[in-house]
Write a protein that holds these residues in place. Sequence first.
Motif, mmCIF file in Angstrom:
data_model
loop_
_atom_site.group_PDB
_atom_site.id
_atom_site.type_symbol
_atom_site.label_atom_id
_atom_site.label_comp_id
_atom_site.label_asym_id
_atom_site.label_seq_id
_atom_site.Cartn_x
_atom_site.Cartn_y
_atom_site.Cartn_z
ATOM 1 N N PRO A 110 30.650 -4.299 -31.373
ATOM 2 C CA PRO A 110 30.021 -3.413 -30.379
ATOM 3 C C PRO A 110 29.748 -2.043 -30.998
ATOM 4 C CG PRO A 110 31.880 -4.565 -29.404
ATOM 5 C CD PRO A 110 31.913 -4.862 -30.882
ATOM 6 N N GLY A 111 28.595 -1.527 -30.740
ATOM 7 C CA GLY A 111 28.233 -0.207 -31.251
ATOM 8 C C GLY A 111 27.731 -0.236 -32.677
ATOM 9 N N HIS A 112 27.695 -1.413 -33.289
ATOM 10 C CA HIS A 112 27.255 -1.530 -34.671
ATOM 11 C C HIS A 112 25.854 -2.148 -34.722
ATOM 12 C CE1 HIS A 112 27.474 -2.323 -39.003
ATOM 13 N NE2 HIS A 112 28.528 -1.525 -39.018
ATOM 14 N N ALA A 113 25.238 -2.090 -35.903
ATOM 15 C CA ALA A 113 23.891 -2.630 -36.052
ATOM 16 C C ALA A 113 23.880 -4.145 -36.238
ATOM 17 C CB ALA A 113 23.199 -1.963 -37.233
ATOM 18 N N ASP A 114 25.046 -4.782 -36.203
ATOM 19 C CA ASP A 114 25.106 -6.233 -36.424
ATOM 20 C C ASP A 114 24.116 -6.986 -35.545
ATOM 21 O OD1 ASP A 114 27.251 -5.702 -38.095
ATOM 22 O OD2 ASP A 114 28.760 -6.188 -36.579
ATOM 23 N N PHE A 115 24.179 -6.684 -34.249
ATOM 24 C CA PHE A 115 23.354 -7.416 -33.289
ATOM 25 C C PHE A 115 21.866 -7.164 -33.529
ATOM 26 C CE2 PHE A 115 21.036 -7.199 -29.207
ATOM 27 C CZ PHE A 115 21.061 -8.547 -28.885
ATOM 28 N N PRO A 304 31.563 8.003 -33.039
ATOM 29 C CA PRO A 304 32.737 7.421 -33.701
ATOM 30 C C PRO A 304 32.353 6.122 -34.421
ATOM 31 C CG PRO A 304 32.882 7.189 -31.305
ATOM 32 C CD PRO A 304 31.728 8.098 -31.584
ATOM 33 N N THR A 305 32.988 5.881 -35.572
ATOM 34 C CA THR A 305 32.792 4.629 -36.293
ATOM 35 C C THR A 305 32.959 3.461 -35.329
ATOM 36 O OG1 THR A 305 34.094 5.775 -37.974
ATOM 37 C CG2 THR A 305 33.465 3.505 -38.448
ATOM 38 N N SER A 306 32.070 2.499 -35.419
ATOM 39 C CA SER A 306 32.170 1.364 -34.495
ATOM 40 C C SER A 306 33.163 0.313 -34.992
ATOM 41 C CB SER A 306 30.788 0.747 -34.281
ATOM 42 O OG SER A 306 30.156 0.494 -35.514
ATOM 43 N N SER A 307 33.549 0.393 -36.256
ATOM 44 C CA SER A 307 34.539 -0.559 -36.779
ATOM 45 C C SER A 307 35.938 -0.045 -36.451
ATOM 46 C CB SER A 307 34.377 -0.694 -38.297
ATOM 47 O OG SER A 307 33.093 -1.181 -38.605
ATOM 48 N N GLN A 313 35.199 -6.588 -26.371
ATOM 49 C CA GLN A 313 34.431 -7.763 -25.958
ATOM 50 C C GLN A 313 33.064 -7.789 -26.638
ATOM 51 O OE1 GLN A 313 34.670 -8.852 -21.610
ATOM 52 N NE2 GLN A 313 35.174 -6.685 -21.461
ATOM 53 N N SER A 314 32.707 -8.950 -27.114
ATOM 54 C CA SER A 314 31.380 -9.061 -27.706
ATOM 55 C C SER A 314 30.918 -10.516 -27.684
ATOM 56 C CB SER A 314 31.372 -8.508 -29.129
ATOM 57 O OG SER A 314 30.054 -8.421 -29.613
ATOM 58 N N ASP A 323 36.166 -11.771 -28.858
ATOM 59 C CA ASP A 323 36.757 -10.441 -28.919
ATOM 60 C C ASP A 323 36.741 -10.016 -30.386
ATOM 61 O OD1 ASP A 323 37.113 -10.315 -26.259
ATOM 62 O OD2 ASP A 323 39.286 -10.657 -26.283
ATOM 63 N N VAL A 324 36.178 -8.862 -30.648
ATOM 64 C CA VAL A 324 36.004 -8.411 -32.032
ATOM 65 C C VAL A 324 37.011 -7.329 -32.361
ATOM 66 C CG1 VAL A 324 34.438 -7.308 -33.661
ATOM 67 C CG2 VAL A 324 33.548 -8.964 -32.024
ATOM 68 N N ARG A 325 37.621 -7.494 -33.536
ATOM 69 C CA ARG A 325 38.579 -6.510 -34.025
ATOM 70 C C ARG A 325 38.255 -6.370 -35.504
ATOM 71 N NH1 ARG A 325 43.724 -7.288 -36.221
ATOM 72 N NH2 ARG A 325 45.084 -5.458 -36.021
ATOM 73 N N THR A 326 37.889 -5.173 -35.948
ATOM 74 C CA THR A 326 37.407 -5.001 -37.308
ATOM 75 C C THR A 326 38.507 -4.523 -38.232
ATOM 76 O OG1 THR A 326 35.335 -4.287 -36.330
ATOM 77 C CG2 THR A 326 35.557 -4.045 -38.712
ATOM 78 N N LYS A 327 38.913 -5.413 -39.126
ATOM 79 C CA LYS A 327 39.802 -4.976 -40.185
ATOM 80 C C LYS A 327 38.948 -4.348 -41.289
ATOM 81 C CE LYS A 327 41.585 -9.039 -39.917
ATOM 82 N NZ LYS A 327 42.335 -10.289 -40.114
ATOM 83 N N GLY A 328 39.490 -4.151 -42.423
ATOM 84 C CA GLY A 328 38.745 -3.491 -43.504
ATOM 85 C C GLY A 328 39.147 -2.029 -43.588
#
Lengths: 365, 365, 365, 365
Positions: A110-115, A304-307, A313-314, A323-328
């Motif tokens: 969510p909030g990222h350019a992925d989509f 804010p960083t979207s990661s 929810q996505s 449900d997305v949770r960004t590690k890294g």
Amino acid sequence: MSHNTFGHLFRVTTWGESHGPALGCVVDGCPPGLTFTLADIQSFLDKRKPGQSRFVTQRREADEVKVLSGVFPSGDGETYTTTGTPISLMIENTDQRSKDYGEIAQQYRPGHADFTYDAKYGIRDYRGGGRSSARETAARVAAGAVARLVIPGVKIRGALVQIGKHKINRSRFDWDQVDQNPFFCPDAETVPVWEAYLDEIRKAGSSVGAVVEVVAEGVPAGLGAPLYGKLDQDIASLLMSINAVKGVEIGNGFEAAEITGEENADEMRMGNDGAPLFLSNHAGGILGGISTGQPVIARFAVKPTSSILTPRQSIDASGHNVDVRTKGRHDPCVGIRAVPVGEAMLACAIADHYLRDRGQTGRLK
Amino acid sequence: MSHNTFGHLFRVTTWGESHGPALGCVVDGCPPGLTFTLADIQSFLDKRKPGQSRFVTQRREADEVKVLSGVFPSGDGETYTTTGTPISLMIENTDQRSKDYGEIAQQYRPGHADFTYDAKYGIRDYRGGGRSSARETAARVAAGAVARLVIPGVKIRGALVQIGKHKINRSRFDWDQVDQNPFFCPDAETVPVWEAYLDEIRKAGSSVGAVVEVVAEGVPAGLGAPLYGKLDQDIASLLMSINAVKGVEIGNGFEAAEITGEENADEMRMGNDGAPLFLSNHAGGILGGISTGQPVIARFAVKPTSSILTPRQSIDASGHNVDVRTKGRHDPCVGIRAVPVGEAMLACAIADHYLRDRGQTGRLK
Amino acid sequence: MSHNTFGHLFRVTTWGESHGPALGCVVDGCPPGLTFTLADIQSFLDKRKPGQSRFVTQRREADEVKVLSGVFPSGDGETYTTTGTPISLMIENTDQRSKDYGEIAQQYRPGHADFTYDAKYGIRDYRGGGRSSARETAARVAAGAVARLVIPGVKIRGALVQIGKHKINRSRFDWDQVDQNPFFCPDAETVPVWEAYLDEIRKAGSSVGAVVEVVAEGVPAGLGAPLYGKLDQDIASLLMSINAVKGVEIGNGFEAAEITGEENADEMRMGNDGAPLFLSNHAGGILGGISTGQPVIARFAVKPTSSILTPRQSIDASGHNVDVRTKGRHDPCVGIRAVPVGEAMLACAIADHYLRDRGQTGRLK
Amino acid sequence: MSHNTFGHLFRVTTWGESHGPALGCVVDGCPPGLTFTLADIQSFLDKRKPGQSRFVTQRREADEVKVLSGVFPSGDGETYTTTGTPISLMIENTDQRSKDYGEIAQQYRPGHADFTYDAKYGIRDYRGGGRSSARETAARVAAGAVARLVIPGVKIRGALVQIGKHKINRSRFDWDQVDQNPFFCPDAETVPVWEAYLDEIRKAGSSVGAVVEVVAEGVPAGLGAPLYGKLDQDIASLLMSINAVKGVEIGNGFEAAEITGEENADEMRMGNDGAPLFLSNHAGGILGGISTGQPVIARFAVKPTSSILTPRQSIDASGHNVDVRTKGRHDPCVGIRAVPVGEAMLACAIADHYLRDRGQTGRLK
């Protein structure tokens, strides 16, 4: 459908993804006869380099720039002189951990350019955000270092003036403080406040937005190409093109909406030196799209960083709820590293207009 | 040194001064086969026309648009069909009172482009501001009307959401109210507040700033050309090119700086219709420079008109200190008439990206 | 899908059809402070005006140019001074006989753009060729007249050097002859040959091709933007954009293919004035895309007018075989009127590169 | 003052000098989802590679292309899929003998860009011609290979049709012959003639010019953006931008000047398949700047290499008369290696117009 070039006479084309072999830019239109060393460019890249404090991504890249064309080397091999031909700058990617991203290859943060990249292109380099990664801004910073050579009388600086709801105190604004802390903060007393706040954000796996201010001093009056190449228009365009930027202001910006014509008027008097003198600078150095000779001042808001680590929810590429949770290794406040990027964009916009007005007859006049 | 064209495939060139014989634009790249009547264009020009209430300039112009090229007339002479060739639109200037400006021909109005035009060009059409006059925006509105033909599924609307410190109440936002008052105000209860405030401003010969919001609904996902032709970048550029604009926001804009990644994330779920569904729209319909399919939302701050009756300190072209007081028929709040202009700029930006993606093979697909 | 603008800093946008109310152009980027009279522009339009001899179309147009913007009128109303803002020039269409074209509204003239415009746009202004009419070149000539103001030290002239198989005798080339005959022929002895030949062509309702040579003297060394804005490249592009042009040469052109490096080399010596001196000009004044300081020489081939009286096999828009015979008032040799058009294109290309190098800081340096 | 980008939607930026570390290009605007192998690009580079016969320069470069960005590698690492982001292609320079050029560092070779680069830039990379070297065309050929991916239905081929005064016999034109000899000669009987002639030229340390023909079959009707983005205009511009090119023709070119409208008319009939059928192709596949659906045919004249062994009179950078004799490894007929370059330019022009018409919505339609 991409369009990876900006500028009209000082033209920059950037290329490269977060996890490809390299990224870089071609700087076209740089006048000949300008002399520089690698360090002149590298120093700006070092400012935005990751891994320099715990408040930015821990990804470690040497970010060493190479000059592949457009210059003639000196006898000692230390300095380069521009020849007027395109300057190709390359930075190799050296610390890529693609596996970190495997999990989200099919998910849309969510909030990222992925989509939107998938919606547009039907294919996406999910490794580190690919082309939409903030890593691309390294190329901008390298280009900005060249732009500064074109306008040697212009001093371009940037500072972070707000993190989350914590703004600096304007009365304490001190450029000398900016390099004394990991936030590019011009207000010494705000530094511990941000430090505590960001530690909290970082530990929560969260992120927060920020506001960056960039200022160019020494800009001659008369730069800008109204109506659709206004100096403020081009600055706004380039600042808005930086990843995660959602707002841009020139001078007093949105505050201008709140005040009267009397308050907003930058009154003038003839100075003792016989030159026009402005008594204030609500305009941020630009009137009618043309520079006034005062400092050019711009601000931009970075979201804010979207990661983030908190699950959101996505959906995924197959159309399932996830449900997305960004590690890294992400920036808790990507706005910090946006400071040198904003400076670079401002430098490029001014260099471009400088050349439009002065021309490119070979040696700068 | 001017640069009076914008757009990459849907290209608009505007020309004309406040007090010349006419002004207009050339709309290039409009696909063939689109049908319209003069009224389709005129209706948008009528929205920004001066003299419609006591809150805008009392200059009276018929602002009648003529179509000089790019169309094939129908048999009945009522409708035009575009042929794919450049559409030249012209509006004659009919109510010019040049003598009103004689006094300030040599003086620089604080906050106005007078000084910078002289600094740049060494000559300036002082009559009504010449090329820097807000009158140029009539050409933009005409171009915007053509842009709307290109994207018939997209609904573009604008509203004034702030005058001075008086903001609308968001919970009362109602598009149906916008045409019911002379302010394009979407909040009925704010209308009397603004009315009283602006009467005061107007009687004082003063002026005040404003914030305009423009929204495009029905924009398909996938429009935008990252990295340097991002949709938000192009919108920011065009909004910032409007006279007196000092700030631009997309989505939650500067508020994005204040919040966390969790708060800012626009979560997603698959909708009952099998299409992706966003649960919020902090992004303002754009992620990574590409449209998401949600409404595209932008706001811009308009500074107070610099032409005011209160004397302000300034200088003249000969380098003498003077006190400037601008008579003439000015807008106490030029932000009001900026609403249809902002809509037009948004329409042009979206039409341009629509064509970049869809191409211009003749008939729209 | 149109793209009706050319030039990078000296930018020209043309608009208008053969049988619409008017046609014209917007000249953008012209420096301020240049002074001209209407006659300065009109004189070039008069050169290409139809109806001046029996060898060109008998259509009669006053072709009176109007200046709608971009200038400040002098007190006496006789002269205009450019202000640096876009110059809008308009020419009204006054002698339209649409009915002449009714018969071919649905037919495709062989060799004409009828078929391709329909293939591309699905709609076509068949009246007089619409946008593809040579009438559009009036706007080019007007723009070229402005371009000449930008480069006052450059002398641009054109001549017809071949009609059909009849070439001039190079040894008799005399610029003073060019205005002494209706063909822009620089060789007095060739005039009667062409006259007899064209009378024959005209009476047969036929047409014939021609070659035009255009020369710019006084071009400073150093103009051109290699690699993809080479001066010869831009000249080739603009000459090829003229209706009916099928070939372009610079310097010795196709003859260069036939000779050796020794023969082709333009040797140099230092002149008595201490300036470099070329001993020949096979290069046509351009090396590596950059002007040498020698005269810039270009030639272009114009095909015969496709509108002829002799019936030709073709098809119509419904897909039926037809025989097409074009009545109306056409040029037996459209190459004649292409001379001032070629001059204008050369002037625009040089003015553009002049500004790229010199810049547009207001007054020309 | 450079301008090293071409194309409007399919945009190519080239960079690099003959004797720098590398050269390359950025191909921007390539649609996503196209799959290719390195060999697909390398095969075209191999066609123009030096050292393949005694008739071209003996400089030996591996000319191995690397793909640095814009693609997603397949699992097996053999194929790449374009992602819609800029494709950076790099070729390292491996066989640089700078010392060969030491002698002419300060001298201007007649007919070469030495003089003009110095005149313009005041500095020049004299090593191998620097940026003006034909070596830059390797980048064009790489870009052309990508362009071919964009227009898979279009077949683009080139041939040499004239060396010096020796033309091929048109009646023997056979595409299958082109790859059977070191000249790209389509006429088997002409090969020994050229061979003998070029041996003579080579042994004399001389050089000679040539004419190249390039043809695109399968171009759909309707490509081209009149008036100033005509397909033939853009082809002429790109062909003229190739080093040493002095003339460009479309279709029958300069021959069109010699014939009548009756002869030049490409008559039409409806074909048995219900599609329009042209009975000839004098137009070279383009009418009114728009493709007809017939083969697009262009020719260009390449002047003799200016680097020859025979001494020629010239001057040096200090203003002294000198005799210049160019050692080094040069092409006796640079026109030979221009064949794949011309093909590449034609491919790029068509790909650009294909995308303008079809758009870039991700996957090609």
